[in-house]
Scaffold this motif. Sequence first.
Motif, PDB file in Angstrom:
ATOM      1  N   UNK A 276       0.827  -1.194   0.000  1.00 34.36           N
ATOM      2  CA  UNK A 276       0.000   0.000   0.000  1.00 34.36           C
ATOM      3  C   UNK A 276       0.867   1.252   0.000  1.00 34.36           C
ATOM      4  N   UNK A 277       0.425   2.297  -0.680  1.00 30.74           N
ATOM      5  CA  UNK A 277       1.166   3.567  -0.642  1.00 30.74           C
ATOM      6  C   UNK A 277       1.013   4.213   0.726  1.00 30.74           C
ATOM      7  N   UNK A 278       1.872   5.172   1.061  1.00 30.29           N
ATOM      8  CA  UNK A 278       1.817   5.748   2.408  1.00 30.29           C
ATOM      9  C   UNK A 278       0.611   6.643   2.663  1.00 30.29           C
ATOM     10  N   UNK A 279      -0.035   7.139   1.600  1.00 25.29           N
ATOM     11  CA  UNK A 279      -1.104   8.114   1.798  1.00 25.29           C
ATOM     12  C   UNK A 279      -2.447   7.489   2.174  1.00 25.29           C
ATOM     13  N   UNK A 280      -2.705   6.264   1.769  1.00 24.77           N
ATOM     14  CA  UNK A 280      -4.034   5.706   2.008  1.00 24.77           C
ATOM     15  C   UNK A 280      -4.011   4.195   1.886  1.00 24.77           C
ATOM     16  N   UNK A 281      -5.096   3.579   2.354  1.00 22.45           N
ATOM     17  CA  UNK A 281      -5.290   2.152   2.135  1.00 22.45           C
ATOM     18  C   UNK A 281      -5.230   1.294   3.372  1.00 22.45           C
ATOM     19  N   UNK A 282      -4.440   1.696   4.378  1.00 24.99           N
ATOM     20  CA  UNK A 282      -4.278   0.806   5.524  1.00 24.99           C
ATOM     21  C   UNK A 282      -5.574   0.657   6.317  1.00 24.99           C
ATOM     22  N   UNK A 283      -6.398   1.724   6.365  1.00 26.43           N
ATOM     23  CA  UNK A 283      -7.643   1.628   7.113  1.00 26.43           C
ATOM     24  C   UNK A 283      -8.565   0.577   6.497  1.00 26.43           C
ATOM     25  N   UNK A 284      -8.727   0.642   5.174  1.00 24.09           N
ATOM     26  CA  UNK A 284      -9.577  -0.328   4.495  1.00 24.09           C
ATOM     27  C   UNK A 284      -8.986  -1.727   4.589  1.00 24.09           C
ATOM     28  N   UNK A 285      -7.661  -1.836   4.532  1.00 22.36           N
ATOM     29  CA  UNK A 285      -7.014  -3.146   4.626  1.00 22.36           C
ATOM     30  C   UNK A 285      -7.263  -3.786   5.988  1.00 22.36           C
ATOM     31  N   UNK A 286      -7.311  -2.979   7.047  1.00 21.55           N
ATOM     32  CA  UNK A 286      -7.621  -3.538   8.364  1.00 21.55           C
ATOM     33  C   UNK A 286      -9.042  -4.088   8.405  1.00 21.55           C
ATOM     34  N   UNK A 287      -9.981  -3.366   7.794  1.00 19.14           N
ATOM     35  CA  UNK A 287     -11.360  -3.846   7.749  1.00 19.14           C
ATOM     36  C   UNK A 287     -11.443  -5.157   6.972  1.00 19.14           C
ATOM     37  N   UNK A 288     -10.611  -5.293   5.943  1.00 21.70           N
ATOM     38  CA  UNK A 288     -10.643  -6.470   5.076  1.00 21.70           C
ATOM     39  C   UNK A 288      -9.880  -7.654   5.636  1.00 21.70           C
ATOM     40  N   UNK A 289      -8.990  -7.424   6.597  1.00 22.45           N
ATOM     41  CA  UNK A 289      -8.018  -8.443   7.011  1.00 22.45           C
ATOM     42  C   UNK A 289      -8.640  -9.584   7.807  1.00 22.45           C
ATOM     43  N   UNK A 290      -8.047 -10.774   7.633  1.00 21.46           N
ATOM     44  CA  UNK A 290      -8.371 -11.943   8.458  1.00 21.46           C
ATOM     45  C   UNK A 290      -7.322 -12.179   9.537  1.00 21.46           C
ATOM     46  N   UNK A 291      -6.101 -11.752   9.291  1.00 20.37           N
ATOM     47  CA  UNK A 291      -5.008 -11.839  10.255  1.00 20.37           C
ATOM     48  C   UNK A 291      -4.168 -10.579  10.137  1.00 20.37           C
ATOM     49  N   UNK A 292      -3.537 -10.196  11.247  1.00 28.70           N
ATOM     50  CA  UNK A 292      -2.694  -9.005  11.278  1.00 28.70           C
ATOM     51  C   UNK A 292      -1.369  -9.358  11.952  1.00 28.70           C
ATOM     52  N   UNK A 293      -0.278  -8.996  11.289  1.00 28.85           N
ATOM     53  CA  UNK A 293       1.055  -9.130  11.881  1.00 28.85           C
ATOM     54  C   UNK A 293       1.614  -7.722  12.000  1.00 28.85           C
ATOM     55  N   UNK A 294       1.949  -7.312  13.216  1.00 31.54           N
ATOM     56  CA  UNK A 294       2.361  -5.936  13.405  1.00 31.54           C
ATOM     57  C   UNK A 294       3.346  -5.738  14.524  1.00 31.54           C
ATOM     58  N   UNK A 295       3.332  -4.528  15.074  1.00 32.75           N
ATOM     59  CA  UNK A 295       4.282  -4.156  16.120  1.00 32.75           C
ATOM     60  C   UNK A 295       3.580  -3.187  17.078  1.00 32.75           C
ATOM     61  N   UNK A 296       4.309  -2.253  17.646  1.00 33.53           N
ATOM     62  CA  UNK A 296       3.756  -1.327  18.628  1.00 33.53           C
ATOM     63  C   UNK A 296       3.154  -0.076  18.001  1.00 33.53           C
ATOM     64  N   UNK A 297       3.005  -0.033  16.685  1.00 33.42           N
ATOM     65  CA  UNK A 297       2.459   1.132  16.004  1.00 33.42           C
ATOM     66  C   UNK A 297       0.953   1.242  16.129  1.00 33.42           C
ATOM     67  N   UNK A 298       0.432   2.425  15.776  1.00 34.23           N
ATOM     68  CA  UNK A 298      -1.004   2.685  15.882  1.00 34.23           C
ATOM     69  C   UNK A 298      -1.833   1.742  15.019  1.00 34.23           C
ATOM     70  N   UNK A 299      -1.331   1.405  13.828  1.00 34.27           N
ATOM     71  CA  UNK A 299      -2.109   0.564  12.920  1.00 34.27           C
ATOM     72  C   UNK A 299      -2.394  -0.794  13.553  1.00 34.27           C
ATOM     73  N   UNK A 300      -1.402  -1.372  14.215  1.00 34.10           N
ATOM     74  CA  UNK A 300      -1.598  -2.661  14.884  1.00 34.10           C
ATOM     75  C   UNK A 300      -2.655  -2.535  15.972  1.00 34.10           C
ATOM     76  N   UNK A 301      -2.586  -1.455  16.746  1.00 34.99           N
ATOM     77  CA  UNK A 301      -3.571  -1.252  17.800  1.00 34.99           C
ATOM     78  C   UNK A 301      -4.978  -1.103  17.257  1.00 34.99           C
ATOM     79  N   UNK A 302      -5.122  -0.358  16.168  1.00 33.87           N
ATOM     80  CA  UNK A 302      -6.435  -0.212  15.544  1.00 33.87           C
ATOM     81  C   UNK A 302      -6.966  -1.572  15.078  1.00 33.87           C
ATOM     82  N   UNK A 303      -6.102  -2.349  14.427  1.00 27.68           N
ATOM     83  CA  UNK A 303      -6.553  -3.641  13.917  1.00 27.68           C
ATOM     84  C   UNK A 303      -6.992  -4.580  15.023  1.00 27.68           C
ATOM     85  N   UNK A 304      -6.229  -4.645  16.098  1.00 29.85           N
ATOM     86  CA  UNK A 304      -6.610  -5.503  17.220  1.00 29.85           C
ATOM     87  C   UNK A 304      -7.922  -5.034  17.836  1.00 29.85           C
TER      88      UNK A 304
END
Length: 404
Positions: A276-304
């Motif tokens: 995904x490009x840096x400007x957009x897409x991660x929010x929709x990808x979290x809604x679409x995801x079945x599994x998430x591999x992440x770290x201590x960043x905000x995106x991981x927290x949102x997905x969980x």
Amino acid sequence: MTCDEWRPGPYGLDAAKGTTLAGRRSVLVVVHHLTAATRLADVVPLVEGDRRIQVVYTESPASVLRVGAGDHLRDLGGLLIPYHQAIRTSFDLAIAAGDGRLQDLHAPVLTLPHGAPPGVLVHRWAGRGPAGRRPLPGLRADAIAAGGRVIPSALAVAHESQVLQVGEVCPDALPVTFVAGDPTFDRMLAGAGRRAAYRQALGAGPDQTLVFVSSTWGPRSLLGRHDDLPLRLARELPSDRYRIVVAFHPNIWCWHGRRQVAAWFDDCRRLGVRILPPEQGWQAALVAADRLIGDHGSVTGYGAALGVPTLLAAFPDEDVMAGSAVALLGRSAPRLDQHRPLEPQIAACTPGPSAALRSRLTSRPGQAAAILRRRMYELLGLPEPPSAARVEPVAPPRPLEVVR
């Protein structure tokens, strides 16, 4: 546009010279870095459609991580003025999702968080002086007040607990601090009904498991510690049963360069990984995801918090504030063992305490658009439009072009 140029337009003393729609209120959107720009994109639409309001953008020089923000603003087609002009022009409201140099503005300032509620302490600078207390991002006393005056006229936080944090750091700012909720999380919740469309945009079939890989920035992030993980996933997960999507923090793209980051991961893209490009897409990808591999960043927290089963590939416990949502994530999510096969760990992963995480992300679920719009119109001295503030679902993701 060079730093020496002065951009004439519908603001300042000469606003009437070329104006078609007269008598507008002017709103300055101050962008400190690309991460802030993506957060402001959830808020600016609440006012920019009002024909009584003129929105103007500027790129703040206060952040060393501002690289790429100006290019993004130009791509958006926003009316962009240099910062030296912005601080010499009066506006009816300024909005920022970062800190630094805001005391230079001639406008009431609304400040917003540029991520999930803070829980990771800022990196300690190198130097010869003794170690000091490490603040939380966005909660530095010198960024909230300067010269004997509180800088923001309104300081938005997502959660009640952050009001207490503001009180500890800068008690003088408590009268202007208000709980607004989290507009980004609200937009992801609003997009739940579009999950099938988001999955289709990412190339995930109905019988495929969509694995979303997220990395924040810095040497202790997922990418900083395991830059081979996306390639390992592409090689180990059967392509007929899995789809892999990767999102890197905007700072990674801006600091290292878009072409360089894309080149580093061409091998993954050739194996079908969607980046995904840096400007957009991660929010929709979290809604679409079945599994998430992440770290201590905000995106991981949102997905969980959305209930996506989550594995942590990197997590610097020593950098995390006790009692925060990030700390809860670290206690509840299993760690990915890099020395074992990946697929069994992914298949065995189950949802964590999403309700508890969600309750620590926002104290006003679903209400951020209404609260923020109301406060912006109060600061502008205008009545709100009669229609209710809308929570727009996030747009479908647009991955980088797949290499053939």
